[in-house]
Scaffold this active site. Structure first.
Site, PDB file in Angstrom:
ATOM      1  N   THR A 205       0.876  -1.183   0.000  1.00  0.00           N
ATOM      2  CA  THR A 205       0.000   0.000   0.000  1.00  0.00           C
ATOM      3  C   THR A 205       0.897   1.212   0.000  1.00  0.00           C
ATOM      4  O   THR A 205       2.052   1.123   0.388  1.00  0.00           O
ATOM      5  CB  THR A 205      -0.831   0.037   1.319  1.00  0.00           C
ATOM      6  OG1 THR A 205      -1.704  -1.068   1.360  1.00  0.00           O
ATOM      7  CG2 THR A 205      -1.643   1.311   1.486  1.00  0.00           C
ATOM      8  N   ARG A 233     -13.323  -8.285  -1.043  1.00  0.00           N
ATOM      9  CA  ARG A 233     -12.659  -8.019   0.243  1.00  0.00           C
ATOM     10  C   ARG A 233     -12.140  -6.567   0.275  1.00  0.00           C
ATOM     11  O   ARG A 233     -11.528  -6.095  -0.676  1.00  0.00           O
ATOM     12  CB  ARG A 233     -11.492  -8.986   0.443  1.00  0.00           C
ATOM     13  CG  ARG A 233     -10.671  -8.755   1.723  1.00  0.00           C
ATOM     14  CD  ARG A 233      -9.474  -7.864   1.486  1.00  0.00           C
ATOM     15  NE  ARG A 233      -8.595  -7.760   2.660  1.00  0.00           N
ATOM     16  CZ  ARG A 233      -7.595  -6.909   2.775  1.00  0.00           C
ATOM     17  NH1 ARG A 233      -7.326  -6.064   1.794  1.00  0.00           N
ATOM     18  NH2 ARG A 233      -6.840  -6.872   3.854  1.00  0.00           N
ATOM     19  N   VAL A 234     -12.394  -5.889   1.367  1.00  0.00           N
ATOM     20  CA  VAL A 234     -11.916  -4.527   1.529  1.00  0.00           C
ATOM     21  C   VAL A 234     -11.091  -4.481   2.812  1.00  0.00           C
ATOM     22  O   VAL A 234     -11.532  -4.976   3.851  1.00  0.00           O
ATOM     23  CB  VAL A 234     -13.110  -3.546   1.611  1.00  0.00           C
ATOM     24  CG1 VAL A 234     -12.642  -2.162   2.026  1.00  0.00           C
ATOM     25  CG2 VAL A 234     -13.831  -3.484   0.267  1.00  0.00           C
ATOM     26  N   ASP A 236      -8.203  -2.038   5.284  1.00  0.00           N
ATOM     27  CA  ASP A 236      -8.267  -0.795   6.054  1.00  0.00           C
ATOM     28  C   ASP A 236      -8.087   0.451   5.192  1.00  0.00           C
ATOM     29  O   ASP A 236      -8.526   1.543   5.571  1.00  0.00           O
ATOM     30  CB  ASP A 236      -7.175  -0.806   7.138  1.00  0.00           C
ATOM     31  CG  ASP A 236      -5.782  -0.982   6.531  1.00  0.00           C
ATOM     32  OD1 ASP A 236      -5.656  -1.660   5.480  1.00  0.00           O
ATOM     33  OD2 ASP A 236      -4.808  -0.446   7.101  1.00  0.00           O
ATOM     34  N   THR A 256      -0.167   0.833   6.868  1.00  0.00           N
ATOM     35  CA  THR A 256      -0.011  -0.216   5.865  1.00  0.00           C
ATOM     36  C   THR A 256       0.152  -1.536   6.619  1.00  0.00           C
ATOM     37  O   THR A 256       0.445  -1.535   7.808  1.00  0.00           O
ATOM     38  CB  THR A 256       1.225   0.008   4.962  1.00  0.00           C
ATOM     39  OG1 THR A 256       2.401   0.001   5.778  1.00  0.00           O
ATOM     40  CG2 THR A 256       1.159   1.319   4.201  1.00  0.00           C
ATOM     41  N   GLY A 257      -0.032  -2.626   5.902  1.00  0.00           N
ATOM     42  CA  GLY A 257       0.078  -3.935   6.546  1.00  0.00           C
ATOM     43  C   GLY A 257      -1.268  -4.613   6.646  1.00  0.00           C
ATOM     44  O   GLY A 257      -2.207  -4.248   5.933  1.00  0.00           O
ATOM     45  N   GLY A 259      -4.623  -5.278   6.966  1.00  0.00           N
ATOM     46  CA  GLY A 259      -5.752  -4.361   7.134  1.00  0.00           C
ATOM     47  C   GLY A 259      -6.794  -4.848   8.115  1.00  0.00           C
ATOM     48  O   GLY A 259      -7.404  -4.046   8.832  1.00  0.00           O
TER      49      GLY A 259
HETATM   50  N1  ASP Z   1      -3.445  -2.486   4.408  1.00  0.00           N
HETATM   51  C1  ASP Z   1      -3.669  -3.030   3.106  1.00  0.00           C
HETATM   52  C2  ASP Z   1      -4.861  -3.947   3.119  1.00  0.00           C
HETATM   53  O1  ASP Z   1      -5.063  -4.642   4.093  1.00  0.00           O
HETATM   54  C3  ASP Z   1      -2.537  -3.770   2.538  1.00  0.00           C
HETATM   55  C4  ASP Z   1      -1.149  -3.333   2.927  1.00  0.00           C
HETATM   56  O2  ASP Z   1      -0.943  -2.242   3.397  1.00  0.00           O
HETATM   57  O3  ASP Z   1      -0.188  -4.066   2.723  1.00  0.00           O
HETATM   58  O4  ASP Z   1      -5.557  -3.995   2.140  1.00  0.00           O
END
Ligand code: ASP
Length: 354
Positions: A205, A233-234, A236, A256-257, A259
């Site tokens: 992200t 799928r959604v 964060d 990020t990470g 979600g």
């Molecule tokens: N946070 C994002 C999600 O869960 C993905 C990411 O940041 O790696 O869609």
């Protein structure tokens, strides 16, 4: 990286005591001194070096904080080589790219978002248009696409050949109990179990938050989300308060990470509220990550030692120009520009990776 010193901890504890309900744990992780900027500032996830540079250049020319942040992340959205955002992003399990984004504009307290948007390279711009041209905050799926079309956004096949090849390899190798034959160069069937082992979640992200010399704040988060996700799928990233939150009087934060973990603790909002209660941006990020670690109960998301087997990062800037970022696990970087050249700095962290 140094372990949080006793003095540092006592300072944190004092801030938290003053903050009343916001009580940090006895181990808020490892931290570096929080940075500060007098002039314009742009902070982003590690893939945001060009984005932060662009945002600063534009703010220097007088651009609005949100327009600057969006122009910055557009570089990554339009880059076919970044497989975690926009054009060239990795698709859902059906091979379709679905994008999520949200924006917040501090001075006007405006917010806009789109989720599961197909065919448009720059969901952040569509999110801004939702903010500016509708009475709503979040549009999803087909409705978001029709809205984008109505505003003249150009449609594109977002799945590049390279992303399709990566997806196809996953499709052919993730199970040995279907009719897709595993390619000879695949690492082996059943990547699902690999995905659930330590650090192998495949996310990506860009979040970018901006502050100008007047202390006005804005932010944007944009992503193609978890790769091979269930269609619809959604995460964060398009959720105001989770992947992004801006309060022009206090600060801006984004994530990020994983979600799902961020949504469950209203991540970016938690960071901004911790800053409101007196924590530095970096301590506020660690505070929210600690909440995630504490709230992760599902065994399949935990390592043997009880720590999360995934990562999340928060990035934050305060009204007065302090900034910081933190990750659950050590080794992460973030992008920062305090008016000169964009650079990477180390994220603070909760746990040291072995
Ligand atoms: N946070 C994002 C999600 O869960 C993905 C990411 O940041 O790696 O869609």
């Amino acid at each position: 990286m140094k372990e949080l010193s006793r003095r540092g901890f006592l300072q944190t504890a004092a801030v938290a005591a003053a903050a009343g309900a916001l009580k940090p744990s006895t181990s808020l992780g490892h931290s570096e001194p929080t940075g500060r900027a007098q002039g314009p500032l742009a902070i982003a996830s590690a893939n945001g070096l060009p984005a932060t540079q662009k945002a600063i250049d534009l703010m220097r020319q007088g651009a609005d904080t949100l327009d600057a942040a969006i122009a910055g992340v557009n570089i990554v959205e339009e880059d076919p080589n970044d497989h975690s955002v926009g054009y060239g992003g990795l698709p859902n399990e059906d091979g379709v790219v679905e994008l999520d984004s949200c924006v917040m504009h501090g001075p006007s307290a405006g917010a806009g978002a789109v989720a599961a948007l197909r065919n448009i390279k720059t969901p952040s711009r569509v999110a801004r248009t939702v903010m500016q041209r509708t009475d709503h905050v979040l549009l999803v799926g087909e409705g978001a696409l029709r809205f984008a079309r109505a505003h003249g956004f150009e449609e594109t096949q977002l799945l590049t050949d390279e992303a399709r090849r990566i997806w196809l390899k996953w499709k052919e190798s993730h199970s040995d109990r279907d009719d897709w034959i595993t390619p000879t160069d695949a690492t082996g069937p059943n990547q699902r179990s690999q995905r659930l082992s330590d650090f192998t979640y495949t996310y990506g992200t860009i979040n970018c938050c901006t502050r100008n010399t007047d202390g006005d704040l804005s932010g944007v988060t944009t992503t193609s989300g978890l790769r091979y996700k269930i269609p619809g799928r959604v995460g964060d990233s398009p959720i105001i308060g989770a992947g992004l939150f801006v309060d022009n009087e206090i600060g801006a934060a984004g994530s990020t990470g994983r979600g799902e973990a961020v949504i469950k603790i209203c991540g970016a909002h938690t960071v901004v509220e911790a800053m409101r209660a007196g924590m530095s941006p970096q301590q506020a990020c660690l505070h929210a990550l600690k909440r995630i670690a504490d709230q992760t109960k599902d065994q399949r998301l935990l390592r043997k030692d009880g720590r999360p087997n995934f990562d999340v990062k928060f990035y934050a800037v305060s009204k007065d120009g302090r900034y910081g970022a933190a990750a659950i696990w050590s080794g992460a970087k973030f992008a920062i520009n305090t008016g000169d050249k964009s650079r990477h700095e180390d994220c603070a962290f909760l746990f040291e990776r072995a």
